[in-house]
Motif scaffolding. Structure first.
Motif, PDB file in Angstrom:
ATOM      1  N   PRO A 195      43.957  51.829  48.798  1.00 11.92           N
ATOM      2  CA  PRO A 195      43.370  51.089  49.924  1.00 11.92           C
ATOM      3  C   PRO A 195      43.526  49.580  49.742  1.00 11.92           C
ATOM      4  N   LEU A 196      43.707  48.880  50.829  1.00 10.50           N
ATOM      5  CA  LEU A 196      43.771  47.430  50.792  1.00 10.50           C
ATOM      6  C   LEU A 196      42.419  46.896  50.324  1.00 10.50           C
ATOM      7  N   GLY A 197      42.451  45.980  49.386  1.00  3.91           N
ATOM      8  CA  GLY A 197      41.212  45.436  48.840  1.00  3.91           C
ATOM      9  C   GLY A 197      40.938  45.879  47.419  1.00  3.91           C
ATOM     10  N   TRP A 198      41.645  46.917  46.966  1.00 10.70           N
ATOM     11  CA  TRP A 198      41.463  47.378  45.586  1.00 10.70           C
ATOM     12  C   TRP A 198      42.086  46.391  44.594  1.00 10.70           C
ATOM     13  N   ALA A 199      43.249  45.879  44.926  1.00  8.49           N
ATOM     14  CA  ALA A 199      43.982  45.112  43.909  1.00  8.49           C
ATOM     15  C   ALA A 199      44.961  44.121  44.529  1.00  8.49           C
ATOM     16  N   ARG A 200      45.429  43.217  43.663  1.00  7.87           N
ATOM     17  CA  ARG A 200      46.512  42.286  44.002  1.00  7.87           C
ATOM     18  C   ARG A 200      47.715  42.608  43.128  1.00  7.87           C
ATOM     19  N   ASP A 201      48.905  42.264  43.609  1.00  4.94           N
ATOM     20  CA  ASP A 201      50.111  42.535  42.836  1.00  4.94           C
ATOM     21  C   ASP A 201      50.356  41.420  41.820  1.00  4.94           C
ATOM     22  N   GLU A 202      51.498  41.469  41.142  1.00  3.58           N
ATOM     23  CA  GLU A 202      51.790  40.502  40.085  1.00  3.58           C
ATOM     24  C   GLU A 202      51.945  39.073  40.602  1.00  3.58           C
ATOM     25  N   GLY A 204      49.851  37.890  42.883  1.00  2.00           N
ATOM     26  CA  GLY A 204      48.522  37.499  43.338  1.00  2.00           C
ATOM     27  C   GLY A 204      48.216  37.857  44.772  1.00  2.00           C
ATOM     28  N   GLN A 205      49.139  38.611  45.429  1.00  2.00           N
ATOM     29  CA  GLN A 205      48.942  38.979  46.824  1.00  2.00           C
ATOM     30  C   GLN A 205      48.278  40.352  46.937  1.00  2.00           C
ATOM     31  N   PRO A 206      47.387  40.552  47.925  1.00  2.00           N
ATOM     32  CA  PRO A 206      46.788  41.869  48.140  1.00  2.00           C
ATOM     33  C   PRO A 206      47.875  42.915  48.373  1.00  2.00           C
ATOM     34  N   THR A 207      47.677  44.118  47.833  1.00  2.00           N
ATOM     35  CA  THR A 207      48.702  45.160  47.939  1.00  2.00           C
ATOM     36  C   THR A 207      48.091  46.536  48.119  1.00  2.00           C
ATOM     37  N   THR A 208      48.855  47.435  48.755  1.00  3.76           N
ATOM     38  CA  THR A 208      48.481  48.848  48.822  1.00  3.76           C
ATOM     39  C   THR A 208      49.438  49.693  47.971  1.00  3.76           C
ATOM     40  N   ASP A 209      50.369  49.040  47.306  1.00  8.22           N
ATOM     41  CA  ASP A 209      51.353  49.706  46.453  1.00  8.22           C
ATOM     42  C   ASP A 209      50.747  49.898  45.061  1.00  8.22           C
ATOM     43  N   VAL A 211      51.968  51.101  42.305  1.00  7.78           N
ATOM     44  CA  VAL A 211      52.837  50.688  41.201  1.00  7.78           C
ATOM     45  C   VAL A 211      52.766  49.179  41.000  1.00  7.78           C
ATOM     46  N   ARG A 212      52.824  48.426  42.096  1.00  8.61           N
ATOM     47  CA  ARG A 212      52.718  46.969  41.997  1.00  8.61           C
ATOM     48  C   ARG A 212      51.335  46.556  41.495  1.00  8.61           C
ATOM     49  N   ALA A 213      50.317  47.324  41.883  1.00 10.52           N
ATOM     50  CA  ALA A 213      48.943  47.012  41.459  1.00 10.52           C
ATOM     51  C   ALA A 213      48.766  47.164  39.955  1.00 10.52           C
ATOM     52  N   THR A 214      49.511  48.097  39.338  1.00  7.92           N
ATOM     53  CA  THR A 214      49.388  48.277  37.884  1.00  7.92           C
ATOM     54  C   THR A 214      49.850  47.035  37.126  1.00  7.92           C
ATOM     55  N   LYS A 215      50.636  46.182  37.787  1.00  5.06           N
ATOM     56  CA  LYS A 215      51.133  44.953  37.153  1.00  5.06           C
ATOM     57  C   LYS A 215      50.349  43.726  37.604  1.00  5.06           C
ATOM     58  N   GLY A 216      49.322  43.968  38.439  1.00  7.77           N
ATOM     59  CA  GLY A 216      48.564  42.855  38.985  1.00  7.77           C
ATOM     60  C   GLY A 216      47.130  42.812  38.501  1.00  7.77           C
ATOM     61  N   ALA A 217      46.187  42.708  39.426  1.00  6.24           N
ATOM     62  CA  ALA A 217      44.783  42.535  39.075  1.00  6.24           C
ATOM     63  C   ALA A 217      43.892  43.307  40.040  1.00  6.24           C
ATOM     64  N   ILE A 218      42.857  43.949  39.506  1.00  4.96           N
ATOM     65  CA  ILE A 218      41.878  44.681  40.290  1.00  4.96           C
ATOM     66  C   ILE A 218      40.809  43.708  40.794  1.00  4.96           C
ATOM     67  N   ALA A 219      40.284  43.963  41.987  1.00  2.40           N
ATOM     68  CA  ALA A 219      39.208  43.134  42.524  1.00  2.40           C
ATOM     69  C   ALA A 219      37.873  43.510  41.876  1.00  2.40           C
ATOM     70  N   PRO A 220      36.969  42.544  41.686  1.00  3.15           N
ATOM     71  CA  PRO A 220      35.623  42.886  41.215  1.00  3.15           C
ATOM     72  C   PRO A 220      34.863  43.578  42.341  1.00  3.15           C
ATOM     73  N   PHE A 221      34.040  44.565  41.997  1.00  2.00           N
ATOM     74  CA  PHE A 221      33.270  45.222  43.056  1.00  2.00           C
ATOM     75  C   PHE A 221      32.165  44.267  43.534  1.00  2.00           C
ATOM     76  N   GLY A 222      31.838  44.338  44.805  1.00  2.89           N
ATOM     77  CA  GLY A 222      30.763  43.512  45.330  1.00  2.89           C
ATOM     78  C   GLY A 222      31.025  42.025  45.247  1.00  2.89           C
ATOM     79  N   ASP A 223      32.295  41.648  45.190  1.00  2.00           N
ATOM     80  CA  ASP A 223      32.672  40.224  45.177  1.00  2.00           C
ATOM     81  C   ASP A 223      31.959  39.467  44.047  1.00  2.00           C
ATOM     82  N   ALA A 224      31.170  38.447  44.392  1.00  2.00           N
ATOM     83  CA  ALA A 224      30.568  37.584  43.377  1.00  2.00           C
ATOM     84  C   ALA A 224      29.602  38.342  42.466  1.00  2.00           C
TER      85      ALA A 224
END
Length: 344
Positions: A195-202, A204-209, A211-224
């Motif tokens: 789902p969009l919002g889970w992670a960013r790719d390598e 730094g862009q939001p991604t639904t891929d 495979v690309r997400a495994t090389k990027g960063a997960i979003a913190p739950f509940g934002d701040a």
């Protein structure tokens, strides 16, 4: 395909025993992985077994040790896991914590130089079935970006709490990232988008891929809020366990480096208090009976879904990707063939 618990535990145990794990250690590690499958969390289940086996073969895991534990104070246990299997080191420590908490009321341990634990719920439930409140914290590689950031600098830093009741314990088990990296790897391995919002790719862009997400960063739950909790747990685990901070952590997602994350367990003995247990149980029942937003979906308590899925899976088995099951069986067969060849 659908697999029964006993078949999965037997196969996983066999694979571990073939790599010099004592039968009791192999059984415990197998049960922790399969328990995640039963509860509907394959990201922490058998998909992790091939990496564990490779780490044993590469000398990054010592399947025979239970670690070395020293009481640094009447209530604080310091544990060097000596590269042991995560569940084996943890349960060995929990036995000592539980016993100490019976006399001191509270006991805490910090574990370093151990390996991946799997789902933290397993361990806090272990304490709760003994009438004690269980709290577990763990750290990981840098996988989560800070609120307002794009690059991974925090761990997923999961937290689990179990409180005994008259029925099954109330269990909370969550990561401070929106999801675990294991879940993203599960999607990637099965060709699924995220789902969009889970992670960013390598980049730094939001991604639904996935495979690309495994090389990027997960979003913190509940934002701040999730970011703040994740940061607090990052520092707490490193301080109590003497382990590395996220940017320097390795070894839970690779088969090349020694695992240097940390784990913290807290056991709180509330004593045998029937009146308290009754009040806790009655409150949970009150919450379950509260009006739902959807008339077809009753209100549940944290842990209810996992417990219900586990109960059904114990009867009917659990779903597993056919290619993963066949890969595990092939590993067992190839190891047997190799052993016979050496014997000849």
């Amino acid at each position: 395909m659908r697999v029964l618990q006993e078949d999965a535990v037997q196969l996983a145990s066999t694979l571990l025993e073939q790599r010099d794990s004592p039968s009791a250690h192999a059984s415990l590690q197998a049960h922790v992985l399969v328990d995640a499958e039963l509860k509907g969390h394959p990201s922490h289940g058998l998909q992790r077994l091939p990496r564990i086996l490779t780490r044993i073969e590469g000398g990054l895991i010592d399947p025979q040790t239970e670690g070395k534990a020293i009481w640094r104070s009447p209530s604080y246990l310091e544990v060097d896991g000596l590269k042991g299997l995560g569940p084996v080191v943890a349960v060995s420590a929990l036995k000592q914590l539980s016993e100490r908490a019976e006399s001191s009321g509270v006991a805490i341990c910090g574990i370093r130089n151990s390996n991946h634990l799997g789902m933290l719920a397993y361990y806090v439930e272990w304490l709760a079935t003994r009438g004690q409140v269980g709290i577990a914290l763990s750290s990981s590689e840098a996988l989560v970006h800070p609120f307002g950031g794009t690059r991974a600098v925090l761990g997923t830093n999961p937290l689990a709490i179990a409180v005994p009741t008259a029925n099954r314990p109330m269990v909370v088990d969550l990561a401070t990232g929106v999801v675990s990296m294991g879940k993203i790897h599960h999607h990637a391995a099965n060709g699924l988008s995220i789902p969009l919002g889970w992670a960013r790719d390598e980049t730094g862009q939001p991604t639904t891929d996935a495979v690309r997400a495994t090389k990027g960063a997960i979003a913190p739950f509940g934002d701040a809020k999730g970011y703040a909790l994740g940061m607090a747990l990052e520092l707490l685990v490193a301080a109590l366990a003497g382990s590395a901070l996220a940017p320097d952590v390795r070894g839970t997602l690779d088969a090349d480096t020694i695992c240097n994350k940390g784990d913290v367990f807290i056991a709180i003995d509330i004593g045998i208090q029937p009146e308290l247990i009754h009040r806790l149980t009655a409150y949970l029942d009150l919450v379950r009976a509260s009006p739902p937003s959807d008339a077809n979906i009753p209100v549940a308590i944290p842990g209810d879904g996992a417990a219900d899925r586990r109960a059904q899976a114990l009867i009917h088995g659990f779903e597993i990707a056919p290619n993963l099951w066949q890969d595990l069986k092939a590993l067992s067969q190839s190891t047997r063939s190799l052993s016979k060849g050496h014997a000849r």
